[in-house]
Design an enzyme around this catalytic site. Structure first.
Site, PDB file in Angstrom:
ATOM      1  N   SER A 129      21.791  49.486   9.861  1.00 46.16           N
ATOM      2  CA  SER A 129      22.440  50.145  10.997  1.00 46.16           C
ATOM      3  C   SER A 129      21.992  49.519  12.304  1.00 46.16           C
ATOM      4  CB  SER A 129      22.034  51.621  10.980  1.00 46.16           C
ATOM      5  OG  SER A 129      22.339  52.231  12.197  1.00 46.16           O
ATOM      6  N   TYR A 153      15.096  58.417  10.120  1.00 48.26           N
ATOM      7  CA  TYR A 153      16.275  57.773   9.537  1.00 48.26           C
ATOM      8  C   TYR A 153      16.237  56.263   9.823  1.00 48.26           C
ATOM      9  CZ  TYR A 153      21.059  55.949   9.425  1.00 48.26           C
ATOM     10  OH  TYR A 153      22.158  55.159   9.201  1.00 48.26           O
ATOM     11  N   LYS A 157      15.788  52.643   7.401  1.00 47.60           N
ATOM     12  CA  LYS A 157      16.607  51.408   7.413  1.00 47.60           C
ATOM     13  C   LYS A 157      15.709  50.179   7.593  1.00 47.60           C
ATOM     14  CE  LYS A 157      20.603  53.273   6.833  1.00 47.60           C
ATOM     15  NZ  LYS A 157      21.138  53.203   5.472  1.00 47.60           N
TER      16      LYS A 157
HETATM   17  P1  NAD Z   1      28.138  59.230   3.751  1.00 49.60           P
HETATM   18  O1  NAD Z   1      27.142  60.342   3.818  1.00 49.60           O
HETATM   19  O2  NAD Z   1      29.570  59.570   3.921  1.00 49.60           O
HETATM   20  O3  NAD Z   1      27.960  58.412   2.393  1.00 49.60           O
HETATM   21  C1  NAD Z   1      26.722  58.270   1.752  1.00 49.60           C
HETATM   22  C2  NAD Z   1      26.929  58.666   0.288  1.00 49.60           C
HETATM   23  O4  NAD Z   1      25.713  58.519  -0.427  1.00 49.60           O
HETATM   24  C3  NAD Z   1      27.364  60.122   0.126  1.00 49.60           C
HETATM   25  O5  NAD Z   1      28.545  60.154  -0.657  1.00 49.60           O
HETATM   26  C4  NAD Z   1      26.196  60.789  -0.582  1.00 49.60           C
HETATM   27  O6  NAD Z   1      26.618  61.826  -1.429  1.00 49.60           O
HETATM   28  C5  NAD Z   1      25.582  59.616  -1.319  1.00 49.60           C
HETATM   29  N1  NAD Z   1      24.144  59.752  -1.607  1.00 49.60           N
HETATM   30  C6  NAD Z   1      23.140  60.062  -0.742  1.00 49.60           C
HETATM   31  N2  NAD Z   1      21.965  60.061  -1.386  1.00 49.60           N
HETATM   32  C7  NAD Z   1      22.210  59.723  -2.681  1.00 49.60           C
HETATM   33  C8  NAD Z   1      21.399  59.550  -3.820  1.00 49.60           C
HETATM   34  N3  NAD Z   1      20.074  59.738  -3.783  1.00 49.60           N
HETATM   35  N4  NAD Z   1      21.985  59.204  -4.981  1.00 49.60           N
HETATM   36  C9  NAD Z   1      23.319  59.015  -5.065  1.00 49.60           C
HETATM   37  N5  NAD Z   1      24.150  59.174  -4.014  1.00 49.60           N
HETATM   38  C10 NAD Z   1      23.594  59.529  -2.836  1.00 49.60           C
HETATM   39  O7  NAD Z   1      27.687  58.163   4.842  1.00 49.60           O
HETATM   40  P2  NAD Z   1      28.464  56.876   5.376  1.00 49.60           P
HETATM   41  O8  NAD Z   1      28.802  57.110   6.794  1.00 49.60           O
HETATM   42  O9  NAD Z   1      29.516  56.464   4.438  1.00 49.60           O
HETATM   43  O10 NAD Z   1      27.266  55.826   5.367  1.00 49.60           O
HETATM   44  C11 NAD Z   1      27.036  54.947   4.286  1.00 49.60           C
HETATM   45  C12 NAD Z   1      25.782  54.128   4.561  1.00 49.60           C
HETATM   46  O11 NAD Z   1      25.937  53.428   5.792  1.00 49.60           O
HETATM   47  C13 NAD Z   1      24.515  54.980   4.719  1.00 49.60           C
HETATM   48  O12 NAD Z   1      23.442  54.283   4.153  1.00 49.60           O
HETATM   49  C14 NAD Z   1      24.341  55.073   6.225  1.00 49.60           C
HETATM   50  O13 NAD Z   1      23.001  55.265   6.593  1.00 49.60           O
HETATM   51  C15 NAD Z   1      24.861  53.720   6.673  1.00 49.60           C
HETATM   52  N6  NAD Z   1      25.335  53.710   8.055  1.00 49.60           N
HETATM   53  C16 NAD Z   1      26.314  54.585   8.438  1.00 49.60           C
HETATM   54  C17 NAD Z   1      26.750  54.574   9.767  1.00 49.60           C
HETATM   55  C18 NAD Z   1      27.826  55.544  10.245  1.00 49.60           C
HETATM   56  O14 NAD Z   1      28.018  55.663  11.453  1.00 49.60           O
HETATM   57  N7  NAD Z   1      28.545  56.233   9.374  1.00 49.60           N
HETATM   58  C19 NAD Z   1      26.205  53.668  10.677  1.00 49.60           C
HETATM   59  C20 NAD Z   1      25.215  52.799  10.229  1.00 49.60           C
HETATM   60  C21 NAD Z   1      24.793  52.812   8.911  1.00 49.60           C
HETATM   61  C1  UD1 Z   2      24.117  57.792  15.734  1.00 46.83           C
HETATM   62  C2  UD1 Z   2      22.637  57.707  15.452  1.00 46.83           C
HETATM   63  C3  UD1 Z   2      22.365  56.393  14.728  1.00 46.83           C
HETATM   64  C4  UD1 Z   2      23.174  56.321  13.431  1.00 46.83           C
HETATM   65  C5  UD1 Z   2      24.657  56.528  13.745  1.00 46.83           C
HETATM   66  C6  UD1 Z   2      25.450  56.664  12.477  1.00 46.83           C
HETATM   67  C7  UD1 Z   2      21.441  59.037  17.131  1.00 46.83           C
HETATM   68  C8  UD1 Z   2      20.493  58.978  18.285  1.00 46.83           C
HETATM   69  N1  UD1 Z   2      21.871  57.817  16.680  1.00 46.83           N
HETATM   70  O1  UD1 Z   2      24.478  56.685  16.536  1.00 46.83           O
HETATM   71  O2  UD1 Z   2      20.988  56.308  14.417  1.00 46.83           O
HETATM   72  O3  UD1 Z   2      23.009  55.074  12.798  1.00 46.83           O
HETATM   73  O4  UD1 Z   2      24.840  57.737  14.526  1.00 46.83           O
HETATM   74  O5  UD1 Z   2      25.133  57.816  11.785  1.00 46.83           O
HETATM   75  O6  UD1 Z   2      21.766  60.104  16.632  1.00 46.83           O
HETATM   76  N2  UD1 Z   2      28.052  61.891  21.714  1.00 46.83           N
HETATM   77  C9  UD1 Z   2      28.438  62.937  22.515  1.00 46.83           C
HETATM   78  N3  UD1 Z   2      28.726  64.124  21.935  1.00 46.83           N
HETATM   79  C10 UD1 Z   2      28.635  64.337  20.580  1.00 46.83           C
HETATM   80  C11 UD1 Z   2      28.243  63.252  19.761  1.00 46.83           C
HETATM   81  C12 UD1 Z   2      27.951  62.042  20.362  1.00 46.83           C
HETATM   82  O7  UD1 Z   2      28.526  62.796  23.756  1.00 46.83           O
HETATM   83  O8  UD1 Z   2      28.889  65.458  20.111  1.00 46.83           O
HETATM   84  C13 UD1 Z   2      27.780  60.572  22.342  1.00 46.83           C
HETATM   85  C14 UD1 Z   2      26.377  60.052  22.094  1.00 46.83           C
HETATM   86  O9  UD1 Z   2      25.503  60.532  23.083  1.00 46.83           O
HETATM   87  C15 UD1 Z   2      26.599  58.535  22.148  1.00 46.83           C
HETATM   88  C16 UD1 Z   2      28.027  58.355  21.604  1.00 46.83           C
HETATM   89  O10 UD1 Z   2      28.655  59.636  21.737  1.00 46.83           O
HETATM   90  O11 UD1 Z   2      26.582  58.084  23.468  1.00 46.83           O
HETATM   91  C17 UD1 Z   2      28.072  57.945  20.145  1.00 46.83           C
HETATM   92  O12 UD1 Z   2      27.278  58.871  19.389  1.00 46.83           O
HETATM   93  P1  UD1 Z   2      27.258  58.880  17.784  1.00 46.83           P
HETATM   94  O13 UD1 Z   2      28.644  58.896  17.280  1.00 46.83           O
HETATM   95  O14 UD1 Z   2      26.360  59.992  17.357  1.00 46.83           O
HETATM   96  O15 UD1 Z   2      26.652  57.485  17.409  1.00 46.83           O
HETATM   97  P2  UD1 Z   2      25.261  56.814  17.863  1.00 46.83           P
HETATM   98  O16 UD1 Z   2      24.497  57.678  18.779  1.00 46.83           O
HETATM   99  O17 UD1 Z   2      25.561  55.437  18.329  1.00 46.83           O
END
Ligand code: NAD
Ligand code: UD1
Length: 349
Positions: A129, A153, A157
């Site tokens: 991430s 979290y 990573k």
């Molecule tokens: P998500 O929660 O929708 O998907 C994660 C999936 O993993 C879920 O379906 C959950 O049920 C499954 N899971 C969790 N723990 C498990 C375990 N122990 N065994 C089996 N399954 C398990 O999240 P996402 O947004 O699709 O994110 C996917 C990956 O990308 C995650 O590792 C997350 O940290 C990373 N990531 C997401 C974002 C974002 O903004 N969504 C940003 C950066 C990184």
């Molecule tokens: C967040 C996490 C980051 C994680 C990512 C995906 C934090 C500090 N960072 O990133 O570690 O990898 O989500 O899960 O939580 N915002 C609002 N109102 C809201 C929600 C968000 O104003 O209700 C703003 C935030 O302050 C930020 C922007 O929207 O400026 C994006 O926020 P968000 O979608 O949560 O993503 P990140 O903060 O970039």
């Protein structure tokens, strides 16, 4: 024979979109997910959207920490590579419950890597991430920017990235790609799969979407005194289908280069957009008014975060295609068709 990919967390938001793109690209896909933060309906919908390729998808409800179940799966199926999404991702929850995050994310990953070693599969794509850049002093973030974890979290990573670098150092047969995602939003253009967070949404666009469909009255905007064009935080939003395609590009690289090592790539668009700009873009495409309430900064939030995309463009031959308008259009299409996500009004809070 088609290559077979194990996708952990494949029922989740990014996982389900990636599984679909993998199927359409001709891969065989096996999903393992414990459904902790997802629904099997997502897997059924992916199968349906994939049409004739849907038959190449199988699903197992397995927790990664269940070593016996993983072993059985690896013993019965030969995988060419693993794409590892499974993990918990709510920053606030990770601060409240660090052990839950270390247990699930770290122990789960180690169990997976050990099973891969036992069964001779040493190609991995891991979901890292942009959070590993912390509050960057300089943007855009390049893959060489300083790393810093701001919460448990983020630390999981960074730890997993380090574990991957260490196992490659010890055993050169490993080929690993660490993908640092910026802010994935939007949904598949069909509107049949999308993000469906359990409980209170932590991220901006799932919250905006729930306000638009009337599930929440207002959006709280965190911080309006940042040194940005309108005082609100700036992020690099990327269409989830573009992000999913980034995984196909990463796998192709893994299969082409036999001595890649452990490489890291940013997946973003390289463009920064503020919170208020996102709200305005969503209002424009949806025709819905999003009432906002301004509040103080959210603890741990960076001011401006966006990616340098040069390395991925050059080495993965991948570049995001969609802009903010398409991201909001597809997010709204999914929300309109599925106001309660994969559930019903009484199954969500
Ligand atoms: P998500 O929660 O929708 O998907 C994660 C999936 O993993 C879920 O379906 C959950 O049920 C499954 N899971 C969790 N723990 C498990 C375990 N122990 N065994 C089996 N399954 C398990 O999240 P996402 O947004 O699709 O994110 C996917 C990956 O990308 C995650 O590792 C997350 O940290 C990373 N990531 C997401 C974002 C974002 O903004 N969504 C940003 C950066 C990184
Ligand atoms: C967040 C996490 C980051 C994680 C990512 C995906 C934090 C500090 N960072 O990133 O570690 O990898 O989500 O899960 O939580 N915002 C609002 N109102 C809201 C929600 C968000 O104003 O209700 C703003 C935030 O302050 C930020 C922007 O929207 O400026 C994006 O926020 P968000 O979608 O949560 O993503 P990140 O903060 O970039």
């Amino acid at each position: 024979m088609a290559r077979r990919i194990l996708v952990t967390g494949g029922a989740g938001y990014i996982g389900s979109h990636t599984v679909l793109q993998l199927l359409l690209a001709g891969f065989g896909v096996v999903v393992v997910d414990n459904l902790d933060n997802s629904s099997e309906v997502a897997v059924e919908r992916v199968t349906a959207i994939a049409g004739k390729y849907g038959k190449n998808l199988t699903f197992h409800r397995i927790d990664l920490r269940d070593k016996d179940a993983l072993d059985k799966l690896f013993a019965s199926t030969k995988f060419d590579a693993v794409v590892h999404f499974a993990g918990l991702k709510a920053v606030g929850e990770s601060v409240q419950k660090p052990l839950l995050y270390y247990n699930n994310n770290i122990i789960g990953t180690i169990a997976l890597l050990e099973a891969m070693v036992r069964h001779g599969c040493k190609k991995l794509v891991f979901s890292s991430s942009a959070t590993v850049y912390g509050w960057p002093k300089k943007v855009p973030c390049t893959e060489e920017s300083p790393l810093c974890a701001m919460n448990p979290y983020g630390r999981t990573k960074l730890m997993i990235e380090d574990i991957c670098r260490d196992i490659h150092r010890a055993d050169k047969d490993w080929n690993i790609i660490l993908l640092r995602y910026f802010n994935p939003i939007g949904a598949h253009p069909s509107g049949n799969i999308g993000e469906d967070p359990r409980g209170f949404p932590n991220n901006l666009m799932p919250f905006v979407q729930q306000v638009a469909v009337g599930r929440r009255p207002t959006l709280t905007v965190f911080g309006n005194d940042y040194s940005t064009k309108d005082g609100t935080g700036v992020r690099d939003y990327i269409h989830v289908v573009d992000l999913a395609d980034g995984h196909i590009a990463a796998l192709q690289k893994l299969f082409k280069a036999s001595n890649l090592g452990c490489e890291v790539y940013n997946l973003g668009t390289g463009k920064g957009t503020s919170v208020l700009e996102m709200v305005a873009a969503f209002e424009k495409t949806s025709g819905k008014k999003i009432p906002v309430v301004k509040a103080g900064r959210r603890h741990g939030d960076a001011e401006i975060l966006y990616a340098s995309t040069r390395k991925a463009e050059k080495e993965l031959k991948w570049k995001a295609k969609y802009g903010i308008e398409e991201m909001c259009r597809d997010q709204w299409n999914w929300a309109k068709k599925n106001p309660w996500g994969y559930g019903s009004p009484d199954s969500t809070s």
